[in-house]
Design a protein around this motif. Structure first.
Motif, mmCIF file in Angstrom:
data_model
loop_
_atom_site.group_PDB
_atom_site.id
_atom_site.type_symbol
_atom_site.label_atom_id
_atom_site.label_comp_id
_atom_site.label_asym_id
_atom_site.label_seq_id
_atom_site.Cartn_x
_atom_site.Cartn_y
_atom_site.Cartn_z
ATOM 1 N N ALA A 268 -8.198 -6.171 2.069
ATOM 2 C CA ALA A 268 -7.117 -5.248 1.705
ATOM 3 C C ALA A 268 -7.277 -4.770 0.271
ATOM 4 C CB ALA A 268 -5.762 -5.927 1.900
ATOM 5 N N ASN B 37 -0.592 -3.557 0.814
ATOM 6 C CA ASN B 37 -0.282 -3.003 2.134
ATOM 7 C C ASN B 37 0.278 -1.587 2.044
ATOM 8 O OD1 ASN B 37 2.146 -3.630 0.959
ATOM 9 N ND2 ASN B 37 3.035 -4.584 2.775
ATOM 10 N N PRO C 149 2.591 -8.262 0.082
ATOM 11 C CA PRO C 149 1.986 -9.224 1.010
ATOM 12 C C PRO C 149 1.704 -10.564 0.331
ATOM 13 C CG PRO C 149 0.849 -7.116 1.073
ATOM 14 C CD PRO C 149 1.752 -7.085 -0.114
ATOM 15 N N THR D 249 -6.141 -11.937 4.735
ATOM 16 C CA THR D 249 -5.091 -10.962 4.482
ATOM 17 C C THR D 249 -5.503 -9.616 5.055
ATOM 18 O OG1 THR D 249 -4.584 -12.081 2.401
ATOM 19 C CG2 THR D 249 -3.640 -9.902 2.719
ATOM 20 N N PHE E 20 -4.702 -5.448 5.961
ATOM 21 C CA PHE E 20 -4.066 -4.325 5.270
ATOM 22 C C PHE E 20 -2.624 -4.128 5.724
ATOM 23 C CE2 PHE E 20 -3.271 0.309 4.892
ATOM 24 C CZ PHE E 20 -3.328 0.383 3.519
ATOM 25 N N THR E 21 -2.341 -4.477 6.966
ATOM 26 C CA THR E 21 -0.988 -4.299 7.523
ATOM 27 C C THR E 21 -0.279 -5.631 7.675
ATOM 28 O OG1 THR E 21 -1.912 -4.342 9.760
ATOM 29 C CG2 THR E 21 -1.639 -2.184 8.728
ATOM 30 N N ASP E 22 -0.586 -6.583 6.812
ATOM 31 C CA ASP E 22 -0.005 -7.920 6.896
ATOM 32 C C ASP E 22 1.526 -7.845 6.887
ATOM 33 O OD1 ASP E 22 0.602 -10.631 6.704
ATOM 34 O OD2 ASP E 22 -1.209 -11.003 5.524
ATOM 35 N N THR F 203 5.408 -10.973 3.990
ATOM 36 C CA THR F 203 5.584 -10.509 2.624
ATOM 37 C C THR F 203 6.468 -11.468 1.844
ATOM 38 O OG1 THR F 203 7.486 -9.154 3.257
ATOM 39 C CG2 THR F 203 5.324 -8.090 3.291
#
Length: 336
Positions: free
Chosen positions: A44, A93, A144, A151, A153-155, A158
């Motif tokens: 990410a 993210n 995130p 990890t 990118f759209t984790d 948070t």
């Protein structure tokens, strides 16, 4: 006629350093922090940084070629530095479209609108960052939790940053209880130093940013005046608040290692174009940034204030330069 002299404005001091060398020196100084963010945020962090840097380089090249009608100068490295610093101000993210938009504002509005490198009154990366922060506050404040190369990118997992936790609980719970509350999950000093916590890329890994500071000072790319005056001012004023009431204020060391203070003091406030030229001016500039940062952090609506503090003091830089302008050669100095 072949020996005509070229006349140009002062100063006339010759040096071996070039814009390209200085800019890529900053890139090298940022490398330890970049590696640390990749260690904690994985692919990410690589994606965010790559999109930001490439976007800044492309936008600068296109604007110079098709709007300003001059030869692109992206090879000097300034667009790369802007892209890196912008990426360091973003959560990992953040949608790619917003990263590209931030890069366009940073380069198009913050830099090229004023004529390009050397003419911009405000730090371009911070212009892009503040635009995104004010326009997309939810996306810009969703952090995130770092899980290394796991990890994504759209984790969806948070967490809050240390400063946001403090800001939300200052008037509800004593600071000592905030620090030890397992539900709040406040990072300790060791975590802050090594960087295993939520936040933007540049808000973690204090040790890596300090390595970058050492490199910049050793290479004489920057001087100590701005970063030291900022950090000492923050230590002084947060120390006063902490000594006055340690139940409602965090200690100076915690303030020093949280948020974007180190990134701002080392890499953004020291920008050649937007900071004062004289040493006295640099110290005044740094003290101003430190005071405004503490005021916003402790009494403002936002948990972090360093980006606003730097932009505000950027606006005062021309005034500081005029006030502390050295005497012209041969001019009589009057004793006041």
């Amino acid at each position: 006629m072949n020996n005509l002299l070229t006349v140009s404005p002062s100063p006339h001091e010759y040096g071996k350093e070039t814009t390209k060398k200085l800019m890529y020196g900053v890139v090298i100084a940022l490398a330890p922090a970049l590696l640390a963010t990749i260690w904690f945020f994985g692919w990410a962090a690589i994606l965010i940084t790559s999109v930001s840097v490439v976007s800044c380089v492309i936008f600068e090249s296109l604007i110079q070629k098709f709007i300003l009608r001059k030869k692109p100068s992206v090879s000097d490295g300034s667009a790369v530095v802007t892209g890196l610093l912008l990426a360091f101000c973003l959560p990992t993210n953040l949608p790619i479209g917003l990263i590209i938009l931030g890069a366009l504002v940073a380069i198009g509005v913050g830099k090229m609108t004023f004529g390009g490198l050397g003419n911009n009154p405000f730090n371009p990366a911070l212009v892009g960052r503040v635009f995104l922060f004010l326009s997309f506050p939810v996306q810009m404040t969703t952090w995130p939790v770092p899980k290394g190369f796991k990890t994504s990118f759209t984790d969806a997992i948070t967490g809050a940053t240390p400063l946001s936790i403090l800001n939300e609980n200052y008037d509800k719970i004593p600071v000592q209880n905030i620090m030890t509350d397992t539900e709040l999950a406040m990072p300790g000093y060791q975590q802050l130093f090594w960087g295993n916590m939520g936040g933007s890329l540049g808000e973690i890994a204090a040790f890596a940013l300090l390595i970058g500071l050492a490199y910049l000072l050793i290479r004489k790319i920057i001087t100590w005046h701005i970063p030291v005056s900022i950090l000492l001012t923050v230590i002084l004023f947060t120390g006063i608040l902490w000594l006055a009431n340690n139940e409602s204020n965090a200690d100076p060391l915690y303030h020093l290692m949280t948020g974007g203070l180190l990134l701002g003091a080392i890499f953004m406030a020291t920008d050649y174009v937007t900071s004062p030229m004289s040493k006295k001016g640099m110290i005044i500039y740094g003290v101003g940034i430190g005071i405004i940062t503490v005021l916003i952090r402790r009494f403002g609506a936002y948990p972090e204030g360093v980006q606003f503090a730097i932009l505000i003091m950027n606006a005062f830089t021309p005034l500081i330069n005029i006030y502390l302008k050295p005497s012209r050669f041969g001019e009589e100095v009057k004793n006041v």
